[in-house]
Enzyme design. Structure first.
Site, mmCIF file in Angstrom:
data_model
loop_
_atom_site.group_PDB
_atom_site.id
_atom_site.type_symbol
_atom_site.label_atom_id
_atom_site.label_comp_id
_atom_site.label_asym_id
_atom_site.label_seq_id
_atom_site.Cartn_x
_atom_site.Cartn_y
_atom_site.Cartn_z
ATOM 1 N N HIS A 1 -29.013 -46.614 3.089
ATOM 2 C CA HIS A 1 -29.294 -47.988 2.664
ATOM 3 C C HIS A 1 -29.091 -48.095 1.158
ATOM 4 O O HIS A 1 -29.419 -47.170 0.424
ATOM 5 C CB HIS A 1 -30.725 -48.391 3.028
ATOM 6 C CG HIS A 1 -30.896 -49.875 3.077
ATOM 7 N ND1 HIS A 1 -31.135 -50.620 1.955
ATOM 8 C CD2 HIS A 1 -30.812 -50.746 4.109
ATOM 9 C CE1 HIS A 1 -31.195 -51.893 2.303
ATOM 10 N NE2 HIS A 1 -30.999 -52.001 3.595
ATOM 11 N N ASP B 1 -30.771 -50.842 11.746
ATOM 12 C CA ASP B 1 -29.795 -50.916 12.834
ATOM 13 C C ASP B 1 -29.863 -49.742 13.804
ATOM 14 O O ASP B 1 -29.384 -49.846 14.927
ATOM 15 C CB ASP B 1 -28.368 -50.990 12.257
ATOM 16 C CG ASP B 1 -28.089 -52.350 11.646
ATOM 17 O OD1 ASP B 1 -28.462 -53.356 12.271
ATOM 18 O OD2 ASP B 1 -27.509 -52.403 10.543
HETATM 19 N N1 ACO Z 1 -23.518 -41.296 6.866
HETATM 20 C C1 ACO Z 1 -23.066 -40.295 6.073
HETATM 21 N N2 ACO Z 1 -23.046 -40.350 4.741
HETATM 22 C C2 ACO Z 1 -23.517 -41.469 4.164
HETATM 23 C C3 ACO Z 1 -24.025 -42.539 4.923
HETATM 24 C C4 ACO Z 1 -24.000 -42.421 6.311
HETATM 25 N N3 ACO Z 1 -24.461 -43.413 7.085
HETATM 26 N N4 ACO Z 1 -24.453 -43.520 4.090
HETATM 27 C C5 ACO Z 1 -24.221 -43.077 2.844
HETATM 28 N N5 ACO Z 1 -23.656 -41.833 2.889
HETATM 29 C C6 ACO Z 1 -23.247 -41.037 1.751
HETATM 30 C C7 ACO Z 1 -21.912 -41.523 1.233
HETATM 31 O O1 ACO Z 1 -20.831 -40.904 1.879
HETATM 32 C C8 ACO Z 1 -22.011 -41.211 -0.218
HETATM 33 O O2 ACO Z 1 -21.787 -39.820 -0.375
HETATM 34 P P1 ACO Z 1 -20.973 -39.277 -1.673
HETATM 35 O O3 ACO Z 1 -21.818 -39.674 -2.838
HETATM 36 O O4 ACO Z 1 -20.904 -37.817 -1.408
HETATM 37 O O5 ACO Z 1 -19.655 -39.981 -1.647
HETATM 38 C C9 ACO Z 1 -23.479 -41.461 -0.531
HETATM 39 O O6 ACO Z 1 -24.171 -41.250 0.696
HETATM 40 C C10 ACO Z 1 -23.748 -42.854 -1.057
HETATM 41 O O7 ACO Z 1 -23.235 -43.790 -0.093
HETATM 42 P P2 ACO Z 1 -22.619 -45.203 -0.420
HETATM 43 O O8 ACO Z 1 -21.777 -45.638 0.726
HETATM 44 O O9 ACO Z 1 -21.983 -45.192 -1.782
HETATM 45 O O10 ACO Z 1 -23.943 -46.075 -0.516
HETATM 46 P P3 ACO Z 1 -23.999 -47.637 -0.565
HETATM 47 O O11 ACO Z 1 -25.290 -47.980 -1.193
HETATM 48 O O12 ACO Z 1 -22.764 -48.199 -1.178
HETATM 49 O O13 ACO Z 1 -23.960 -48.051 0.971
HETATM 50 C C11 ACO Z 1 -24.587 -48.360 3.195
HETATM 51 C C12 ACO Z 1 -25.070 -48.316 1.744
HETATM 52 C C13 ACO Z 1 -23.384 -49.296 3.318
HETATM 53 C C14 ACO Z 1 -25.710 -48.905 4.067
HETATM 54 C C15 ACO Z 1 -24.208 -46.927 3.647
HETATM 55 O O14 ACO Z 1 -25.354 -46.098 3.638
HETATM 56 C C16 ACO Z 1 -23.539 -46.913 4.996
HETATM 57 O O15 ACO Z 1 -22.330 -47.103 5.086
HETATM 58 N N6 ACO Z 1 -24.305 -46.679 6.106
HETATM 59 C C17 ACO Z 1 -23.754 -46.749 7.436
HETATM 60 C C18 ACO Z 1 -23.588 -48.203 7.888
HETATM 61 C C19 ACO Z 1 -24.900 -48.851 8.191
HETATM 62 O O16 ACO Z 1 -25.757 -48.298 8.873
HETATM 63 N N7 ACO Z 1 -25.053 -50.090 7.704
HETATM 64 C C20 ACO Z 1 -26.261 -50.903 7.955
HETATM 65 C C21 ACO Z 1 -27.091 -51.012 6.710
HETATM 66 S S1 ACO Z 1 -28.585 -51.897 7.011
HETATM 67 C C22 ACO Z 1 -28.071 -53.487 7.173
HETATM 68 O O17 ACO Z 1 -27.189 -53.936 6.542
HETATM 69 C C23 ACO Z 1 -28.703 -54.305 8.103
#
Ligand code: ACO
Length: 370
Positions: free
Chosen positions: A256, A307
């Site tokens: 998140h 989710d």
């Molecule tokens: N699985 C694996 N690795 C992850 C995940 C995940 N679900 N989420 C974040 N990471 C990792 C990224 O790969 C990144 O790693 P790195 O620094 O080595 O490149 C690090 O954690 C930071 O992740 P970002 O994507 O930059 O974080 P951001 O704050 O931009 O994104 C988000 C947040 C979009 C929710 C992200 O965690 C994600 O894509 N999760 C999966 C999709 C999801 O469940 N979305 C629903 C969110 S809740 C909602 O909107 C209702």
């Protein structure tokens, strides 16, 4: 000028609707845990729109207004009948909500009273649209909303044509409470940006639905279920998750932007997933989910978001997978419209800047010389 990628940490608006402070989520100052345990979705919608919990008389009035406005115009039913049966359900919702504006005589009235009435209409009609689409694409006639029913009861009733049981209604109602608002999330921001141009509430909600559709936001609940189905059984979880993590792929339903120590909504959904699994005699989805959580949290330190467990909850309620994100919209529309009303109260155009990274001093080359 230096850009902040994804606007992380940028405070882009003042709002008194919901807050996330030190990992605690509140709606109008009330902890989400208290609301999840005690409030109905209609009480929460009233709270978001009006800034206070309703009295019994106010709640009764809202419930009858929602019920009175739940029917959708015949033109919208025709549109749904002409929508391809295999259309993406969020694309359907985005298009249909946009079309709904064409049949609302008040669509372009901009005073608060008219916008409040439209918020109620949008809430009531979104529920009916999703259920009607689900039936029409199966070759069935849509079912008229049931007078006096709550949003949760009406949705389940219009989906199946049968009176849903009390446990199913309560479970969906709680899920709606948990999804209703969430500070300046991507879809709410999209709604506020749209109406800050003094565009109308339908345009704002249409923008929000487009933003919610994506798998990094609301689309994740459907993606979680697709993953659970692909994994198939608890014994396959470890190899599947390890392979995804080794390939640096994201596991849907984890992580998140704001919460780093866990999403306070997830524990409620986890509990519901376990209880519904026991009640339906199918613990497989819950057991798989628990195993995935152990692995992803253990290896990456990432916690489940709202989710993750909502996928197994909706599956236990026998709701088709591609309606999960539309259900998110049925709930979040109260938050979107509360934010739209708030934006109008003290509006200023939202127009940030971009850090330019393109060529400089480039010259125009006549077409024959290119
Ligand atoms: N699985 C694996 N690795 C992850 C995940 C995940 N679900 N989420 C974040 N990471 C990792 C990224 O790969 C990144 O790693 P790195 O620094 O080595 O490149 C690090 O954690 C930071 O992740 P970002 O994507 O930059 O974080 P951001 O704050 O931009 O994104 C988000 C947040 C979009 C929710 C992200 O965690 C994600 O894509 N999760 C999966 C999709 C999801 O469940 N979305 C629903 C969110 S809740 C909602 O909107 C209702």
């Amino acid at each position: 000028m230096t850009a902040t990628k994804g606007l992380e940490g940028i405070v882009a608006a003042q709002s008194s609707i919901s807050s996330i402070i030190d990992g605690v989520l509140t709606y109008r100052g009330i902890n989400i845990d208290e609301l999840a345990e005690n409030a109905t979705y209609e009480e929460v919608a009233y709270l978001l729109w009006n800034g206070k919990l309703p009295t019994q008389a106010e709640l009764d009035q809202l419930k009858s207004e929602l019920s009175d406005n739940a029917a959708i115009p015949a033109e919208i039913i025709d549109l749904l009948k002409r929508t391809p049966k295999d259309a993406n359900s969020m694309a359907m919702l985005r298009t249909t909500v946009s079309a709904l504006a064409l049949y609302d005589a008040e669509a372009n009235e901009m005073n608060r009273e008219a916008n409040y009435r439209k918020a109620i209409r949008l809430q009531a009609k979104l529920t009916t649209i999703v259920a009607a689409f689900a039936r029409i694409r199966e070759g069935k006639e849509p079912i008229a909303p049931k007078a006096g029913a709550t949003v949760a009861e009406n949705f389940l009733y219009m989906l199946t044509g049968e009176q849903p049981d009390k446990i199913a209604i309560e479970a969906l109602d709680k899920a709606l409470v948990l999804h209703a608002d969430h500070e300046l999330n991507a879809s709410t921001f999209a709604a506020r940006v749209t109406v800050a141009t003094l565009s109308d509430i339908y345009s704002g909600v249409t923008s929000a639905i487009g933003a919610l559709k994506g798998p990094l936001h609301g689309g994740a609940n459907e993606a979680v279920m697709a993953m659970l189905e692909e994994i198939g059984s608890a014994s396959n979880v470890e190899s599947y998750i390890n392979e995804k993590l080794n390939n640096k792929e994201k596991i849907m339903g984890f992580g998140h932007r704001v919460y780093k120590n866990g999403d306070p909504r997830a524990k409620h959904l986890q509990k519901m997933s376990e209880e519904l699994g026991k009640l339906t005699g199918n613990m497989e989805w819950y057991n798989m989910s628990i195993k995935i959580e152990e692995l992803v949290t253990g290896q990456k330190g990432l916690k489940p978001n709202v989710d993750f467990y909502s996928a197994s909850v909706y599956t236990a309620l026998q709701i088709p997978r591609d309606l999960f994100t539309p259900i998110f919209a049925i709930s979040r529309v109260s938050g979107w419209t509360a934010h739209i009303l708030e934006q109008f109260e003290d509006n200023r155009l939202i127009r940030p800047r971009a850090e330019y990274t393109g060529p400089v001093n480039a010259k125009f080359i006549p077409i024959n010389d290119r």
